[in-house]
Design a protein around this motif. Structure first.
Motif, mmCIF file in Angstrom:
data_model
loop_
_atom_site.group_PDB
_atom_site.id
_atom_site.type_symbol
_atom_site.label_atom_id
_atom_site.label_comp_id
_atom_site.label_asym_id
_atom_site.label_seq_id
_atom_site.Cartn_x
_atom_site.Cartn_y
_atom_site.Cartn_z
ATOM 1 N N GLU A 42 26.521 18.945 67.577
ATOM 2 C CA GLU A 42 27.698 18.091 67.715
ATOM 3 C C GLU A 42 28.985 18.893 67.599
ATOM 4 O OE1 GLU A 42 25.841 13.930 65.904
ATOM 5 O OE2 GLU A 42 26.744 15.398 64.562
ATOM 6 N N ILE A 43 29.026 19.840 66.654
ATOM 7 C CA ILE A 43 30.219 20.685 66.486
ATOM 8 C C ILE A 43 30.454 21.519 67.749
ATOM 9 C CG2 ILE A 43 31.124 22.691 65.228
ATOM 10 C CD1 ILE A 43 29.609 21.539 62.743
ATOM 11 N N LEU A 44 29.395 22.113 68.275
ATOM 12 C CA LEU A 44 29.526 22.963 69.458
ATOM 13 C C LEU A 44 29.923 22.158 70.686
ATOM 14 C CD1 LEU A 44 26.389 25.194 68.814
ATOM 15 C CD2 LEU A 44 28.782 25.902 68.588
ATOM 16 N N GLU A 45 29.428 20.944 70.793
ATOM 17 C CA GLU A 45 29.826 20.106 71.922
ATOM 18 C C GLU A 45 31.290 19.699 71.805
ATOM 19 O OE1 GLU A 45 27.303 17.338 74.459
ATOM 20 O OE2 GLU A 45 28.159 15.948 72.977
ATOM 21 N N GLN A 46 31.764 19.464 70.591
ATOM 22 C CA GLN A 46 33.191 19.183 70.401
ATOM 23 C C GLN A 46 34.037 20.358 70.891
ATOM 24 O OE1 GLN A 46 33.570 18.294 66.219
ATOM 25 N NE2 GLN A 46 32.284 16.463 66.366
ATOM 26 N N GLY A 47 33.498 21.568 70.743
ATOM 27 C CA GLY A 47 34.203 22.762 71.199
ATOM 28 C C GLY A 47 33.994 23.075 72.663
ATOM 29 N N LYS A 48 33.227 22.251 73.380
ATOM 30 C CA LYS A 48 32.978 22.401 74.825
ATOM 31 C C LYS A 48 32.190 23.668 75.152
ATOM 32 C CE LYS A 48 35.755 18.905 74.785
ATOM 33 N NZ LYS A 48 35.170 17.556 74.598
ATOM 34 N N PHE A 49 31.356 24.129 74.221
ATOM 35 C CA PHE A 49 30.480 25.273 74.499
ATOM 36 C C PHE A 49 29.601 24.983 75.704
ATOM 37 C CE2 PHE A 49 31.839 27.154 70.698
ATOM 38 C CZ PHE A 49 31.177 28.356 70.463
ATOM 39 N N ASP A 50 29.298 26.033 76.463
ATOM 40 C CA ASP A 50 28.366 25.882 77.570
ATOM 41 C C ASP A 50 26.984 25.501 77.051
ATOM 42 O OD1 ASP A 50 29.570 27.378 80.322
ATOM 43 O OD2 ASP A 50 30.501 27.956 78.444
ATOM 44 N N LEU A 51 26.518 26.242 76.054
ATOM 45 C CA LEU A 51 25.167 25.999 75.567
ATOM 46 C C LEU A 51 24.959 26.562 74.179
ATOM 47 C CD1 LEU A 51 22.472 28.463 76.913
ATOM 48 C CD2 LEU A 51 24.909 28.872 77.314
ATOM 49 N N VAL A 52 23.889 26.113 73.548
ATOM 50 C CA VAL A 52 23.348 26.701 72.328
ATOM 51 C C VAL A 52 21.907 27.065 72.636
ATOM 52 C CG1 VAL A 52 22.785 24.377 71.459
ATOM 53 C CG2 VAL A 52 22.802 26.320 69.889
ATOM 54 N N ALA A 93 19.396 14.223 71.609
ATOM 55 C CA ALA A 93 19.607 12.807 71.309
ATOM 56 C C ALA A 93 20.979 12.529 70.706
ATOM 57 C CB ALA A 93 18.515 12.316 70.354
ATOM 58 N N ARG A 94 21.625 13.566 70.165
ATOM 59 C CA ARG A 94 22.936 13.394 69.529
ATOM 60 C C ARG A 94 24.078 13.999 70.346
ATOM 61 N NH1 ARG A 94 22.243 11.744 64.093
ATOM 62 N NH2 ARG A 94 24.520 11.607 64.102
ATOM 63 N N THR A 95 23.777 14.479 71.543
ATOM 64 C CA THR A 95 24.798 15.094 72.390
ATOM 65 C C THR A 95 24.640 14.584 73.818
ATOM 66 O OG1 THR A 95 23.346 17.001 72.819
ATOM 67 C CG2 THR A 95 24.928 17.200 70.994
ATOM 68 N N GLU A 96 25.657 14.882 74.654
ATOM 69 C CA GLU A 96 25.641 14.419 76.039
ATOM 70 C C GLU A 96 25.848 15.513 77.072
ATOM 71 O OE1 GLU A 96 28.602 11.419 76.345
ATOM 72 O OE2 GLU A 96 27.458 9.917 75.220
ATOM 73 N N ARG A 97 26.500 16.603 76.692
ATOM 74 C CA ARG A 97 26.890 17.586 77.702
ATOM 75 C C ARG A 97 26.396 19.009 77.415
ATOM 76 N NH1 ARG A 97 31.125 15.933 81.099
ATOM 77 N NH2 ARG A 97 30.933 13.677 81.405
ATOM 78 N N ILE A 98 26.362 19.425 76.172
ATOM 79 C CA ILE A 98 26.088 20.827 75.882
ATOM 80 C C ILE A 98 24.693 21.235 76.339
ATOM 81 C CG2 ILE A 98 25.231 20.387 73.525
ATOM 82 C CD1 ILE A 98 26.692 23.047 72.756
ATOM 83 N N GLY A 99 24.592 22.445 76.917
ATOM 84 C CA GLY A 99 23.307 22.984 77.325
ATOM 85 C C GLY A 99 22.451 23.344 76.130
ATOM 86 N N LEU A 100 21.132 23.277 76.310
ATOM 87 C CA LEU A 100 20.188 23.459 75.208
ATOM 88 C C LEU A 100 19.083 24.416 75.646
ATOM 89 C CD1 LEU A 100 19.967 19.662 74.381
ATOM 90 C CD2 LEU A 100 21.146 21.374 72.974
ATOM 91 N N GLY A 101 18.976 25.559 74.965
ATOM 92 C CA GLY A 101 18.022 26.578 75.372
ATOM 93 C C GLY A 101 17.056 26.948 74.271
ATOM 94 N N LEU A 124 14.647 14.974 80.425
ATOM 95 C CA LEU A 124 15.084 14.151 79.299
ATOM 96 C C LEU A 124 16.516 14.453 78.862
ATOM 97 C CD1 LEU A 124 11.834 14.070 77.128
ATOM 98 C CD2 LEU A 124 12.623 12.427 78.850
ATOM 99 N N THR A 125 17.024 15.640 79.207
ATOM 100 C CA THR A 125 18.413 15.968 78.888
ATOM 101 C C THR A 125 19.339 15.773 80.079
ATOM 102 O OG1 THR A 125 18.111 18.310 79.467
ATOM 103 C CG2 THR A 125 17.695 17.677 77.160
ATOM 104 N N GLU A 126 18.795 15.295 81.182
ATOM 105 C CA GLU A 126 19.557 15.075 82.413
ATOM 106 C C GLU A 126 20.206 16.361 82.923
ATOM 107 O OE1 GLU A 126 21.778 11.641 80.668
ATOM 108 O OE2 GLU A 126 21.030 10.597 82.459
ATOM 109 N N GLY A 127 19.423 17.447 82.844
ATOM 110 C CA GLY A 127 19.874 18.700 83.450
ATOM 111 C C GLY A 127 20.600 19.648 82.524
ATOM 112 N N ARG A 128 20.179 19.723 81.261
ATOM 113 C CA ARG A 128 20.884 20.599 80.309
ATOM 114 C C ARG A 128 19.996 21.694 79.727
ATOM 115 N NH1 ARG A 128 23.208 17.677 75.658
ATOM 116 N NH2 ARG A 128 21.879 15.860 75.965
#
Length: 467
Positions: A42-52, A93-101, A124-128
């Motif tokens: 959630e913190i990283l998505e607030q910062g608009k990170f590409d991915l974690v 489940a708690r984010t909408e945009r950040i990439g997940l690797g 399930l992440t709609e392309g993340r």
């Protein structure tokens, strides 16, 4: 020039590159709970990170002393590692945009398993989703899978080349519009648009097709970190994000030019692969405060914990050498790029093994940057505009505070300078990274016979290019 891309580095355990992380007074110690990882996302998505993304390994390290006493006692990188894939589902489940690797090994998994896992995650992440491809590094991992020892360095990459060929065939086994779902006609999917892969190679036989329809990104973003000669060749063929550790801007520029120049032989463009440099920031209201924070962090390192992780990375028992002497190892079958970086520590003076362990424990040689938010932003801008990288992997010194400080103080400065996005403009990780669906090697017009030819060419030349 474009804008900076940002990734966050994690291990699903008590440490990251920092072996002081679990001891740090500002770290949340609850690394076994799902909320811990969800909060970070959630913190990283607030910062608009590409991915974690999560690094991973498949064994408790016992390279140092040929048992796990030191690593478990002091908490090295491999003392605890949860499987990162279930964590990504919880973070999604708690984010909408950040990439997940997440990391999966090409040595100890089968292509069908990996293709199915990441196709599912991408749905399930709609392309993340992103897959951090590793070949694994040590004998402890081999022994957990019924083998006596790990594959030789270059042969691991030979296997990985074919592994990626198979996973891409499986991801492409469903054409884009194969799924119909016509309730009135009772037509679920078009069987003429679902294809066997019928792969038979040196390492794998796989019939296919995949039992997961084509995912939103077509295939997950491919991350890779190999920096030996053979590793760079593999990355040039497959990687869409390269994670690298480079101690100086000059070394960063050299690495950047070298890898980018290799892309063309695989029909790829420079922009098809983003090179991200790892850094560990220490941020303070003044430079003096930042340096104090860095010193506190580094004071928490026991030399043996760094040597335990280094022994695992090199696949060498370092306990047989005196702590008062410099590193005596000449060659390794583990991570040759890390071995090169360690050797650089003694380039101008003999550095005792204990000191190497201490330095390795502070950050696994990821450059530490201490300063005010303005100084940190200046440093990142310098490296980026000098074409030493396309962005950065932020490695935390404590959690979640390191990410919170960076998001709240450094990112606004990068945004003001026009170097980083104000908002996400796309929904998929591929869009965040400005990658096309065809940025990977296999999805170009080059056919699979051309791929096989390129692979054979690589295999025949590995002895001369491997570090």
């Amino acid at each position: 020039m474009g804008q900076i891309h940002l990734a966050a580095f994690l291990i699903a355990g008590a440490v990251a590159h920092s072996h002081a992380l679990w001891r740090h007074p500002e770290t949340d110690p609850d690394f076994l709970s799902p909320r811990y990882y969800q909060r970070i996302a959630e913190i990283l998505e607030q910062g608009k990170f590409d991915l974690v993304f999560f690094a991973d390994r498949l064994a408790i390290s016992d390279a140092y002393g040929r048992d796990f006493q030191v690593g478990v006692r002091y908490g090295d990188q491999d003392a605890v590692r949860l499987d990162p894939v279930p964590l990504l589902a919880m973070m999604a489940a708690r984010t909408e945009r950040i990439g997940l690797g997440a990391t999966r090994s090409t040595t100890y998994y089968h292509p069908y398993q990996v293709a199915r896992t990441f196709a599912t995650l991408d749905q399930l992440t709609e392309g993340r989703s992103a897959w951090n491809v590793v070949t694994s590094v040590n004998d402890a991992e081999a022994q957990n899978f019924g083998l006596k020892e790990h594959l030789e360095h270059d042969r691991r990459y030979d296997r990985a080349d074919e592994f990626l060929e198979v996973t891409h065939k499986l991801w492409n086994s469903w054409e884009k519009d194969a799924l119909i779902l016509d309730r009135d006609k009772g037509e679920f999917a078009d069987p003429n648009k679902v294809n066997y892969v019928d792969h038979e190679g040196e390492w794998f036989t796989c019939r296919g097709p995949l039992n997961v329809p084509r995912s939103p990104q077509q295939h997950p973003v491919i991350i890779q970190a190999g920096a030996s000669g053979r590793g760079r060749e593999f990355a040039a063929r497959w990687a869409e994000v390269i994670f690298t550790i480079q101690p100086t801007i000059e070394q960063g520029q050299t690495f950047y030019r070298d890898v980018k120049s290799r892309l063309t032989q695989y029909g790829r463009r420079s922009e098809d692969c983003k090179i991200l440099l790892a850094i560990m920031p220490f941020i303070g209201e003044t430079e003096a405060i930042a340096l104090e924070r860095q010193a506190l962090h580094n004071s928490l390192i026991h030399p043996l914990v760094g040597l335990s992780t280094l022994a695992s990375h090199l696949n060498v028992d370092l306990s047989q050498y005196s702590l008062d002497q410099s590193l005596q190892v000449e060659t390794v079958e583990g991570m040759r790029s890390m071995f090169d970086l360690v050797k650089q520590l003694s380039r101008h003076e003999a550095v005792p093994l204990a000191e190497i362990g201490r330095r390795y424990g502070t950050s696994v040689l990821v450059p530490q940057i201490a300063g005010t938010p303005e100084q940190i932003a200046d440093r990142l801008e310098l490296w980026f505009t000098a074409q030493a990288c396309d962005g950065f992997v932020i490695s935390p010194a404590h959690l979640p505070g390191s990410f919170t400080e960076f998001v709240q103080s450094v990112i606004p400065l990068l945004q003001q300078r026009g170097l980083f996005r104000q908002e996400y403009t796309g929904t998929t990780l591929r869009e965040h990274l400005e990658l096309s669906a065809n940025s990977g090697f296999v999805t170009h017009s080059n056919n699979l016979s051309a791929n096989s030819s390129a692979s054979s060419s690589i295999n025949s030349s590995t002895a001369s290019v491997a570090l």
